[in-house]
Design an enzyme around this catalytic site. Structure first.
Site, mmCIF file in Angstrom:
data_model
loop_
_atom_site.group_PDB
_atom_site.id
_atom_site.type_symbol
_atom_site.label_atom_id
_atom_site.label_comp_id
_atom_site.label_asym_id
_atom_site.label_seq_id
_atom_site.Cartn_x
_atom_site.Cartn_y
_atom_site.Cartn_z
ATOM 1 N N SER A 17 0.835 -1.201 0.000
ATOM 2 C CA SER A 17 0.000 0.000 0.000
ATOM 3 C C SER A 17 0.867 1.247 0.000
ATOM 4 O O SER A 17 2.015 1.219 0.452
ATOM 5 C CB SER A 17 -0.901 0.020 1.237
ATOM 6 O OG SER A 17 -1.753 -1.097 1.229
ATOM 7 N N CYS A 18 0.268 2.327 -0.467
ATOM 8 C CA CYS A 18 0.924 3.628 -0.479
ATOM 9 C C CYS A 18 1.479 3.938 0.910
ATOM 10 O O CYS A 18 0.786 3.671 1.898
ATOM 11 C CB CYS A 18 -0.104 4.689 -0.894
ATOM 12 S SG CYS A 18 0.564 6.337 -1.003
ATOM 13 N N PRO A 19 2.684 4.417 1.020
ATOM 14 C CA PRO A 19 3.593 4.898 -0.038
ATOM 15 C C PRO A 19 4.647 3.867 -0.467
ATOM 16 O O PRO A 19 5.559 4.210 -1.214
ATOM 17 C CB PRO A 19 4.287 6.084 0.645
ATOM 18 C CG PRO A 19 4.453 5.618 2.066
ATOM 19 C CD PRO A 19 3.184 4.803 2.349
#
Length: 81
Positions: A17-19
């Site tokens: 998942s981001c980042p």
């Protein structure tokens, strides 16, 4: 229809998942020679926004991108020095 591209290296960021995908992308691009092509495979929908912005900001070319069944693929050519 997208063309078939042959990448010099592949970054598999599926499940991240981001980042994280963009942080990993930054390191992988740094390790490529100028003009090298990196394929990125991701499942985080935010990469549709983040990866193109990354390329614009750092001057790399987003050669192609596609999405199939929740998997996003990007081909990024590292800028020439």
């Amino acid at each position: 229809m997208n063309q078939i591209l042959s990448a010099d290296r592949t970054l598999d960021a599926t499940g991240l998942s981001c980042p994280e995908p963009v942080m990993m992308l930054h390191q992988h691009v740094r390790d490529l020679p100028a003009g090298g092509l990196l394929e990125v495979i991701a499942t985080d929908p935010s990469t549709r926004r983040d990866i193109p912005k990354f390329c614009v900001f750092l001057g790399h070319e987003l050669v192609q991108q596609d999405e199939e069944g929740g998997t996003y693929r990007y081909w990024i050519r590292k800028k020439s020095d």
